[in-house]
Each structure stands twice: as structure tokens, then as C-alpha cells.
Design a protein around this motif. Structure first.
Motif, PDB file in Angstrom:
ATOM      1  N   ALA A  97      12.437 -64.980  35.521  1.00  0.00           N
ATOM      2  CA  ALA A  97      13.275 -65.990  34.730  1.00  0.00           C
ATOM      3  C   ALA A  97      13.453 -67.282  35.888  1.00  0.00           C
ATOM      4  CB  ALA A  97      14.701 -65.269  34.978  1.00  0.00           C
ATOM      5  N   PRO A  98      12.556 -68.112  35.649  1.00  0.00           N
ATOM      6  CA  PRO A  98      12.604 -69.358  36.579  1.00  0.00           C
ATOM      7  C   PRO A  98      13.945 -70.080  36.659  1.00  0.00           C
ATOM      8  CG  PRO A  98      10.487 -69.112  35.188  1.00  0.00           C
ATOM      9  CD  PRO A  98      11.346 -68.124  34.638  1.00  0.00           C
ATOM     10  N   ALA A  99      14.603 -70.179  35.592  1.00  0.00           N
ATOM     11  CA  ALA A  99      16.090 -70.785  35.728  1.00  0.00           C
ATOM     12  C   ALA A  99      16.527 -70.035  37.026  1.00  0.00           C
ATOM     13  CB  ALA A  99      16.624 -70.618  34.304  1.00  0.00           C
ATOM     14  N   ALA A 100      16.575 -68.701  36.987  1.00  0.00           N
ATOM     15  CA  ALA A 100      17.406 -67.895  38.045  1.00  0.00           C
ATOM     16  C   ALA A 100      16.721 -68.312  39.439  1.00  0.00           C
ATOM     17  CB  ALA A 100      17.378 -66.446  37.715  1.00  0.00           C
ATOM     18  N   LEU A 101      15.487 -68.434  39.392  1.00  0.00           N
ATOM     19  CA  LEU A 101      14.846 -68.622  40.770  1.00  0.00           C
ATOM     20  C   LEU A 101      14.945 -70.054  41.233  1.00  0.00           C
ATOM     21  CD1 LEU A 101      12.934 -68.070  43.167  1.00  0.00           C
ATOM     22  CD2 LEU A 101      11.081 -68.729  41.691  1.00  0.00           C
ATOM     23  N   ASN A 102      15.007 -70.949  40.443  1.00  0.00           N
ATOM     24  CA  ASN A 102      15.210 -72.379  40.672  1.00  0.00           C
ATOM     25  C   ASN A 102      16.589 -72.594  41.073  1.00  0.00           C
ATOM     26  OD1 ASN A 102      12.542 -73.166  40.271  1.00  0.00           O
ATOM     27  ND2 ASN A 102      12.716 -73.219  38.337  1.00  0.00           N
ATOM     28  N   GLY A 103      17.419 -72.079  40.111  1.00  0.00           N
ATOM     29  CA  GLY A 103      19.196 -71.914  40.639  1.00  0.00           C
ATOM     30  C   GLY A 103      19.371 -71.630  41.922  1.00  0.00           C
ATOM     31  N   LEU A 104      18.807 -70.333  42.518  1.00  0.00           N
ATOM     32  CA  LEU A 104      19.013 -69.994  43.683  1.00  0.00           C
ATOM     33  C   LEU A 104      18.236 -70.843  44.717  1.00  0.00           C
ATOM     34  CD1 LEU A 104      20.063 -67.789  45.491  1.00  0.00           C
ATOM     35  CD2 LEU A 104      17.735 -66.717  45.370  1.00  0.00           C
ATOM     36  N   LEU A 105      16.941 -71.487  44.471  1.00  0.00           N
ATOM     37  CA  LEU A 105      16.552 -72.284  45.359  1.00  0.00           C
ATOM     38  C   LEU A 105      17.355 -73.583  45.578  1.00  0.00           C
ATOM     39  CD1 LEU A 105      12.981 -71.782  44.632  1.00  0.00           C
ATOM     40  CD2 LEU A 105      14.016 -70.907  46.770  1.00  0.00           C
ATOM     41  N   GLN A 106      17.936 -74.199  44.619  1.00  0.00           N
ATOM     42  CA  GLN A 106      18.702 -75.422  44.566  1.00  0.00           C
ATOM     43  C   GLN A 106      20.053 -75.195  45.423  1.00  0.00           C
ATOM     44  OE1 GLN A 106      18.794 -76.730  40.454  1.00  0.00           O
ATOM     45  NE2 GLN A 106      16.482 -77.222  40.620  1.00  0.00           N
ATOM     46  N   ILE A 107      20.575 -73.916  44.928  1.00  0.00           N
ATOM     47  CA  ILE A 107      21.887 -73.945  45.561  1.00  0.00           C
ATOM     48  C   ILE A 107      21.633 -73.469  47.189  1.00  0.00           C
ATOM     49  CG2 ILE A 107      22.176 -71.375  45.073  1.00  0.00           C
ATOM     50  CD1 ILE A 107      25.218 -72.108  44.824  1.00  0.00           C
ATOM     51  N   ASN A 108      20.660 -72.829  47.404  1.00  0.00           N
ATOM     52  CA  ASN A 108      20.363 -72.532  49.010  1.00  0.00           C
ATOM     53  C   ASN A 108      20.187 -74.008  49.857  1.00  0.00           C
ATOM     54  OD1 ASN A 108      20.815 -69.780  48.760  1.00  0.00           O
ATOM     55  ND2 ASN A 108      18.836 -69.217  48.517  1.00  0.00           N
ATOM     56  N   GLU A 109      19.283 -74.870  48.908  1.00  0.00           N
ATOM     57  CA  GLU A 109      19.257 -76.035  49.624  1.00  0.00           C
ATOM     58  C   GLU A 109      20.240 -76.993  49.872  1.00  0.00           C
ATOM     59  OE1 GLU A 109      16.550 -78.881  51.200  1.00  0.00           O
ATOM     60  OE2 GLU A 109      16.100 -76.973  50.553  1.00  0.00           O
ATOM     61  N   ALA A 110      21.057 -76.809  48.718  1.00  0.00           N
ATOM     62  CA  ALA A 110      22.412 -77.696  48.985  1.00  0.00           C
ATOM     63  C   ALA A 110      23.356 -77.271  49.881  1.00  0.00           C
ATOM     64  CB  ALA A 110      22.843 -77.629  47.408  1.00  0.00           C
ATOM     65  N   VAL A 111      23.532 -75.631  49.971  1.00  0.00           N
ATOM     66  CA  VAL A 111      24.582 -75.333  51.107  1.00  0.00           C
ATOM     67  C   VAL A 111      23.992 -75.334  52.411  1.00  0.00           C
ATOM     68  CG1 VAL A 111      25.838 -73.929  49.481  1.00  0.00           C
ATOM     69  CG2 VAL A 111      23.798 -72.927  50.803  1.00  0.00           C
ATOM     70  N   GLY A 112      22.739 -75.457  52.418  1.00  0.00           N
ATOM     71  CA  GLY A 112      22.000 -75.563  53.639  1.00  0.00           C
ATOM     72  C   GLY A 112      22.257 -76.830  54.373  1.00  0.00           C
ATOM     73  N   GLY A 113      22.346 -77.763  53.619  1.00  0.00           N
ATOM     74  CA  GLY A 113      22.686 -79.261  53.904  1.00  0.00           C
ATOM     75  C   GLY A 113      24.224 -79.465  54.370  1.00  0.00           C
ATOM     76  N   GLY A 114      24.809 -78.659  54.182  1.00  0.00           N
ATOM     77  CA  GLY A 114      26.498 -78.819  54.163  1.00  0.00           C
ATOM     78  C   GLY A 114      26.970 -78.842  55.716  1.00  0.00           C
ATOM     79  N   ARG A 115      28.293 -78.502  55.972  1.00  0.00           N
ATOM     80  CA  ARG A 115      28.776 -78.563  57.260  1.00  0.00           C
ATOM     81  C   ARG A 115      28.716 -77.173  57.907  1.00  0.00           C
ATOM     82  NH1 ARG A 115      33.754 -80.110  60.059  1.00  0.00           N
ATOM     83  NH2 ARG A 115      35.045 -78.128  60.369  1.00  0.00           N
ATOM     84  N   LEU A 116      28.587 -76.167  57.494  1.00  0.00           N
ATOM     85  CA  LEU A 116      28.537 -74.850  57.850  1.00  0.00           C
ATOM     86  C   LEU A 116      27.137 -74.754  58.507  1.00  0.00           C
ATOM     87  CD1 LEU A 116      29.820 -72.335  55.333  1.00  0.00           C
ATOM     88  CD2 LEU A 116      30.912 -73.351  57.344  1.00  0.00           C
ATOM     89  N   THR A 117      27.065 -73.997  59.762  1.00  0.00           N
ATOM     90  CA  THR A 117      25.698 -74.012  60.710  1.00  0.00           C
ATOM     91  C   THR A 117      25.064 -72.820  60.026  1.00  0.00           C
ATOM     92  OG1 THR A 117      26.556 -72.402  62.269  1.00  0.00           O
ATOM     93  CG2 THR A 117      27.090 -74.961  62.853  1.00  0.00           C
ATOM     94  N   ALA A 118      23.874 -72.831  60.352  1.00  0.00           N
ATOM     95  CA  ALA A 118      23.092 -71.643  59.882  1.00  0.00           C
ATOM     96  C   ALA A 118      23.593 -70.304  60.274  1.00  0.00           C
ATOM     97  CB  ALA A 118      21.713 -71.674  60.534  1.00  0.00           C
ATOM     98  N   LYS A 119      24.218 -70.228  61.461  1.00  0.00           N
ATOM     99  CA  LYS A 119      24.772 -69.223  61.967  1.00  0.00           C
ATOM    100  C   LYS A 119      26.025 -68.683  61.101  1.00  0.00           C
ATOM    101  CE  LYS A 119      26.739 -67.424  66.451  1.00  0.00           C
ATOM    102  NZ  LYS A 119      26.958 -67.850  67.946  1.00  0.00           N
ATOM    103  N   GLU A 120      26.802 -69.947  60.727  1.00  0.00           N
ATOM    104  CA  GLU A 120      28.030 -69.631  60.156  1.00  0.00           C
ATOM    105  C   GLU A 120      27.502 -69.223  58.599  1.00  0.00           C
ATOM    106  OE1 GLU A 120      31.094 -72.399  62.204  1.00  0.00           O
ATOM    107  OE2 GLU A 120      29.877 -73.328  60.670  1.00  0.00           O
ATOM    108  N   ARG A 121      26.665 -69.510  58.025  1.00  0.00           N
ATOM    109  CA  ARG A 121      26.154 -69.359  56.832  1.00  0.00           C
ATOM    110  C   ARG A 121      25.662 -67.916  56.709  1.00  0.00           C
ATOM    111  NH1 ARG A 121      23.822 -74.124  56.969  1.00  0.00           N
ATOM    112  NH2 ARG A 121      21.521 -73.275  57.176  1.00  0.00           N
ATOM    113  N   GLU A 122      25.081 -67.172  57.956  1.00  0.00           N
ATOM    114  CA  GLU A 122      24.561 -66.033  58.030  1.00  0.00           C
ATOM    115  C   GLU A 122      25.856 -65.055  58.071  1.00  0.00           C
ATOM    116  OE1 GLU A 122      21.824 -65.053  57.108  1.00  0.00           O
ATOM    117  OE2 GLU A 122      20.928 -66.992  56.855  1.00  0.00           O
ATOM    118  N   ILE A 123      26.931 -65.594  58.834  1.00  0.00           N
ATOM    119  CA  ILE A 123      28.000 -64.802  58.715  1.00  0.00           C
ATOM    120  C   ILE A 123      28.925 -64.443  57.413  1.00  0.00           C
ATOM    121  CG2 ILE A 123      30.683 -64.634  59.449  1.00  0.00           C
ATOM    122  CD1 ILE A 123      29.680 -66.009  62.285  1.00  0.00           C
TER     123      ILE A 123
END
Length: 181
Positions: free
Chosen positions: A40-66
Motif C-alpha cells: 500500500a504505497p500510500a501507507a509506506l509513503n505516509g509513514l516515511l513522510q511523518i518519520n522525516e518530519a518528526v525527525g527534524g523536530g525538537r525532540l532528540t533521537a534519544k527522546e524519540r526512541e523513548i
């Protein structure tokens, strides 16, 4: 055996095959979850896009893993607990911090607030009471942090639900869903 099988990248349409190859180039592998979401490419692309967006946010990688660990524990997703235990280690989480996050707690007030909020969001389906919100703020979370936790919980819930539906074959070092005593 998974209820939905991963898509062989060779059998994917050109756009989906390119997306899967980009995942492989970025992280060195195509996790079974991503190969299955590729059906379901829409599901895959949606997940990748939200992961890219939150990866550029204020929370650190460690905090995102928590947040990922607390969310995955609350949703009972063994695949994501396995993946994010490994990713958390790479982000600097100790085994003790990993267990604390899974239990909705943390080594510092901020880590505990992140894990507790993620767990509470899942447990309450987003209906956080004023006391939980204010306790999160008192422990150092800003309004921006609160909203980023929601975004990270949403992304993790997508993967947790997909894995729980699919029964994805785990391609990470396996972690027991039950918390250590």
C-alpha cells in the motif's frame, strides 16, 4: 508466518521500488515492515513522510526512541519493541533507560515525562487529563514537545497496528513484549 507478505522490491512498481531502495540506502536494509507496507504505497509513503518530519523536530533521537518504546509497549508490538530497542541503543539509551521507557518512566524528569505522556496518550486514546498535561509541563515539556510527542505516538501507532495486523516477521534482535520483572 505473516498474514500479509512483504513485497519483493523486484515485483514493485517503479516508484515503490525506488522508495524501497531509498530506504535501503538510508538504513542499510529494507525492514520487513516497510516491504509489507509497500503493498500500500500510500501507507509506506505516509509513514516515511511523518518519520522525516518528526525527525527534524525538537525532540532528540534519544527522546524519540523513548516515545517509540513507551508507545510500542502500550500497543503490545513486539516488532517495534525489537526495532526500537536496537535504535534506542544507537541513540544512546542504556538497557535501564530502555526498560524504564517501556514502563512509562525515565531516568530524568524529562525522560519520564516523555514516556509517561506517550503511554497515557495510547491508554486514553488521546484524552489526556489536565493533571497529566500539567505534570508533563512541570517535568520540562513545552507545548511544542507535547505536540511532537503526539506526532511521534501517531507514527508509532501506525507501525504498531500494522505489525499487529500483519504479524510481521521480526528482522531485528527479538525482544520479549513482557516487561522484565
Amino acid at each position: 508466518m505473516p498474514h500479509i507478505t512483504p513485497l519483493d522490491p523486484q515485483a514493485a512498481d517503479p516508484a515503490t521500488a525506488a522508495t524501497l531502495q531509498a530506504v535501503k540506502a538510508k538504513i542499510g536494509m529494507i525492514p520487513n515492515l516497510y516491504a509489507t507496507l509497500a503493498r500500500a504505497p500510500a501507507a509506506l509513503n505516509g509513514l516515511l513522510q511523518i518519520n522525516e518530519a518528526v525527525g527534524g523536530g525538537r525532540l532528540t533521537a534519544k527522546e524519540r526512541e523513548i516515545v517509540a518504546l513507551a508507545t510500542s509497549q502500550a500497543n503490545g508490538c513486539g516488532y517495534c519493541l525489537s526495532a526500537h530497542t536496537l535504535l534506542g541503543k544507537h541513540a544512546g539509551l542504556t538497557p535501564e533507560q530502555t526498560q524504564a521507557a517501556r514502563a512509562g518512566s525515565g531516568a530524568t524528569p524529562r525522560e519520564a515525562a516523555l514516556a509517561a505522556l506517550a503511554k497515557a496518550l495510547v491508554d486514553s486514546r488521546g484524552h489526556i487529563d489536565a493533571a497529566t498535561r500539567e505534570r508533563s509541563r512541570a517535568d520540562g515539556l513545552t507545548d511544542s514537545d507535547l505536540l511532537e510527542v503526539v506526532a511521534n505516538v501517531a507514527a508509532m501507532t501506525l507501525t504498531n497496528y500494522a505489525n499487529n495486523l500483519i504479524d510481521t516477521v521480526n528482522d531485528f534482535p527479538a525482544v520479549d513484549v513482557a516487561l522484565a520483572a
